[in-house]
Design an enzyme around this catalytic site. Structure first.
Site, PDB file in Angstrom:
ATOM      1  N   ASN A 294       0.815  -1.150   0.026  1.00  0.00           N
ATOM      2  CA  ASN A 294       0.188  -0.213   0.027  1.00  0.00           C
ATOM      3  C   ASN A 294       0.976   1.052   0.094  1.00  0.00           C
ATOM      4  OD1 ASN A 294       0.289   0.779   2.765  1.00  0.00           O
ATOM      5  ND2 ASN A 294      -0.310  -1.217   3.177  1.00  0.00           N
TER       6      ASN A 294
ATOM      7  N   ASP B 266      -3.514  -6.864   5.234  1.00  0.00           N
ATOM      8  CA  ASP B 266      -4.723  -7.649   5.814  1.00  0.00           C
ATOM      9  C   ASP B 266      -4.301  -9.219   5.342  1.00  0.00           C
ATOM     10  OD1 ASP B 266      -5.472  -5.989   7.642  1.00  0.00           O
ATOM     11  OD2 ASP B 266      -7.090  -5.165   6.070  1.00  0.00           O
TER      12      ASP B 266
ATOM     13  N   LYS C 116       9.613 -16.080 -11.072  1.00  0.00           N
ATOM     14  CA  LYS C 116       8.845 -15.002 -11.756  1.00  0.00           C
ATOM     15  C   LYS C 116       7.655 -15.687 -12.587  1.00  0.00           C
ATOM     16  CE  LYS C 116       9.128 -11.104 -14.609  1.00  0.00           C
ATOM     17  NZ  LYS C 116       9.723 -10.193 -15.818  1.00  0.00           N
TER      18      LYS C 116
ATOM     19  N   PHE D   6      -3.959   2.977  14.974  1.00  0.00           N
ATOM     20  CA  PHE D   6      -4.698   4.173  13.925  1.00  0.00           C
ATOM     21  C   PHE D   6      -5.559   3.423  13.048  1.00  0.00           C
ATOM     22  CE2 PHE D   6      -1.772   7.832  13.605  1.00  0.00           C
ATOM     23  CZ  PHE D   6      -1.111   7.649  14.659  1.00  0.00           C
TER      24      PHE D   6
ATOM     25  N   LYS E 121     -12.769  -0.504  16.338  1.00  0.00           N
ATOM     26  CA  LYS E 121     -11.628  -1.040  16.420  1.00  0.00           C
ATOM     27  C   LYS E 121     -11.062  -0.790  17.869  1.00  0.00           C
ATOM     28  CE  LYS E 121     -10.536  -0.574  11.505  1.00  0.00           C
ATOM     29  NZ  LYS E 121     -10.009   0.372  10.420  1.00  0.00           N
TER      30      LYS E 121
HETATM   31  N1  CTP Z   1      -3.226  -3.507  12.304  1.00  0.00           N
HETATM   32  C1  CTP Z   1      -2.361  -4.631  12.730  1.00  0.00           C
HETATM   33  N2  CTP Z   1      -2.249  -6.132  12.099  1.00  0.00           N
HETATM   34  C2  CTP Z   1      -2.951  -5.953  10.847  1.00  0.00           C
HETATM   35  C3  CTP Z   1      -3.910  -5.085  10.639  1.00  0.00           C
HETATM   36  C4  CTP Z   1      -3.859  -3.778  11.027  1.00  0.00           C
HETATM   37  O1  CTP Z   1      -1.670  -4.713  13.700  1.00  0.00           O
HETATM   38  N3  CTP Z   1      -3.108  -7.348  10.359  1.00  0.00           N
HETATM   39  C5  CTP Z   1      -3.303  -2.433  12.937  1.00  0.00           C
HETATM   40  C6  CTP Z   1      -2.748  -1.127  12.330  1.00  0.00           C
HETATM   41  O2  CTP Z   1      -1.412  -0.943  12.575  1.00  0.00           O
HETATM   42  C7  CTP Z   1      -3.530  -0.149  12.840  1.00  0.00           C
HETATM   43  C8  CTP Z   1      -4.967  -0.823  13.044  1.00  0.00           C
HETATM   44  O3  CTP Z   1      -4.580  -2.058  13.364  1.00  0.00           O
HETATM   45  O4  CTP Z   1      -2.733   0.435  13.983  1.00  0.00           O
HETATM   46  C9  CTP Z   1      -6.097  -0.497  12.389  1.00  0.00           C
HETATM   47  O5  CTP Z   1      -5.707  -0.952  10.894  1.00  0.00           O
HETATM   48  P1  CTP Z   1      -6.639  -0.780   9.641  1.00  0.00           P
HETATM   49  O6  CTP Z   1      -6.049  -1.187   8.602  1.00  0.00           O
HETATM   50  O7  CTP Z   1      -7.311   0.687   9.757  1.00  0.00           O
HETATM   51  O8  CTP Z   1      -7.986  -1.546   9.968  1.00  0.00           O
HETATM   52  P2  CTP Z   1      -8.004  -3.335  10.214  1.00  0.00           P
HETATM   53  O9  CTP Z   1      -8.055  -3.520  11.717  1.00  0.00           O
HETATM   54  O10 CTP Z   1      -7.075  -3.795   9.241  1.00  0.00           O
HETATM   55  O11 CTP Z   1      -9.587  -3.423   9.557  1.00  0.00           O
HETATM   56  P3  CTP Z   1     -10.028  -2.769   8.162  1.00  0.00           P
HETATM   57  O12 CTP Z   1      -8.966  -3.303   7.087  1.00  0.00           O
HETATM   58  O13 CTP Z   1     -11.158  -3.868   8.059  1.00  0.00           O
HETATM   59  O14 CTP Z   1     -10.481  -1.647   8.294  1.00  0.00           O
END
Ligand code: CTP
Length: 400
Positions: A209, A278, A288, A322, A336
């Site tokens: 990302n 995620d 490759k 965050f 969250k």
């Molecule tokens: N986070 C984490 N591990 C993951 C995903 C997220 O520790 N596998 C943490 C991020 O570092 C952040 C928080 O969770 O502090 C929220 O991340 P975000 O991407 O906004 O949300 P998600 O929990 O992944 O949920 P969604 O993608 O469904 O919004």
């Protein structure tokens, strides 16, 4: 909004080739909202004219004790009013004068009257720097309470190489802020995660990302400035390592999880800024992937939610997450906060150039465990970092 906004900073410039970097330092200080006064030696003004410093500082520059028949004792007033003084570059000559209390020009006379913290940035030929008299003089000044910033190593203007270069203006600014920042996180260990993770598809491709890591790096820098021991666990970024911070570089969410759980044991505060992927490809290819088929399917596996696991394992640590959202910020952030057992969650709506990924500024809202919330105006990520740390310090005080 910044730590040095409205502070009186005196920038002292002595005559070395690195004077051009002092111009940039002045610009950075002004950008932070500081009130900057400049004192230059005559030699410094031979490298860059005082007019440049005058235009950028918006104030007359002091170059001599009796310049233009000016009867004011500007150097004494400036010394009394200074919140912090920075000497960049500091030549061997000016270091010698300061150490031996010689006052034969505006700068050295000013220095005798200074009572605030002084940051000295020696910059000179490597042999001069390493010489016994210069080292002896620096030691005297260190004992007198000056903060001596080590010069950087590299090629020097005189054709030699080694320590002697003036540090980058950003690093000098960082130390200056550190010198005047209250050490309210001393004896605390802070873990910060930052940046994106990369989940390999094959040896040359990955899922990731656009996170730049700036927010996390700002928090790591700010926590260090406030006296904390900081461990920054970061995915790939283009940012320089913050000074005095222990940096652990990782690629994947799995590696980030291992590093975080390892460091968690010794931490007091954990701030999870990282944009963790995620999902990861189920079976990354060893070689490759060749473009043969018109359509291919990528099977993805869910990664562990590191923050949620931290929330389960946490004892008395302060845990901050965050939430980057494209809609329904409050609802999603608060969900969250509860589900991951956090103390604070920092929410921001992504989109727009003044906030979120890659931007130097951020517009965030803080949601606290007790149900309170506060929206902050758009501000530099460094300023967001300090406000967040202010809240954490208050939180720690209230929970003692
Ligand atoms: N986070 C984490 N591990 C993951 C995903 C997220 O520790 N596998 C943490 C991020 O570092 C952040 C928080 O969770 O502090 C929220 O991340 P975000 O991407 O906004 O949300 P998600 O929990 O992944 O949920 P969604 O993608 O469904 O919004």
């Amino acid at each position: 909004m910044t730590v040095i906004a409205d502070k009186n900073v005196v920038l002292c410039v002595s005559g070395g080739i690195a004077v051009y970097k002092s111009v940039e330092l002045l610009r950075l200080l002004k950008k932070q909202g500081a009130n900057v006064r400049v004192i230059m030696t005559k030699n410094a003004a031979s490298f860059v004219g005082s007019l440049t410093f005058e235009a950028l500082s918006g104030q007359p520059v002091c170059t001599g004790l009796f310049e233009n028949n000016d009867p004011s004792i500007r150097h004494i007033e400036w010394a009394q009013e200074a919140d912090v003084v920075v000497v960049a570059p500091a030549t061997a000559n000016i270091v010698g004068k300061f150490a031996n209390r010689i006052a034969d020009d505006a700068l050295s006379t000013f220095m005798l009257a200074v009572t605030s913290q002084v940051i000295l940035c020696p910059s000179m030929n490597v042999n001069m720097y390493k010489s016994k008299p210069v080292q002896r003089n620096l030691e005297i000044l260190r004992e007198d309470g000056y903060f001596i910033m080590s010069p950087e190593s590299g090629e020097l203007a005189c054709g030699t190489a080694g320590p002697g270069r003036l540090p980058e203006p950003e690093d000098i600014l960082d130390r200056l802020i550190s010198c005047i920042t209250p050490k309210d996180l001393r004896n605390k260990t802070v873990i910060v995660t930052a940046g994106p993770t990369r989940e390999p598809i094959d040896p040359v491709r990955f899922i990731s990302n656009p996170s730049s890591g700036k927010m996390g790096y700002s928090i790591a820098r700010a926590a260090e400035q406030r006296g904390a021991d900081v461990v920054l666990i970061t995915g790939p970024t283009n940012l320089p390592d913050p000074l005095n911070v222990s940096v652990v570089r990782v690629q994947t969410a799995g590696e980030m999880a291992d590093a975080v759980f390892e460091q968690m044991k010794v931490s007091d505060i954990i701030i999870k800024t990282a944009a963790v992927s995620d999902y990861r490809p189920k079976d990354p290819e060893k070689h490759k992937i060749k473009k043969q088929k018109d359509e291919i399917t990528l099977n993805l596996l869910k990664n562990q939610d590191i923050l949620k696991e931290l929330g389960k394992r946490k004892k008395d640590q302060v845990l901050v997450g965050f939430a980057a959202e494209t809609q329904d910020l409050e609802e999603n952030a608060v969900k969250k906060l509860r589900e991951k057992n956090l103390d604070i969650i920092v929410g921001n709506l992504i989109g727009g150039s003044a906030s979120g990924f890659g931007s130097d500024t951020n517009t965030v809202a803080l949601f606290h465990k007790d149900g309170s919330r506060e929206s902050l105006p758009t501000m530099e990520k460094d300023a967001v970092a300090h406000i967040l740390l202010n809240r954490i310090v208050t939180y720690l005080k209230n929970s003692m």
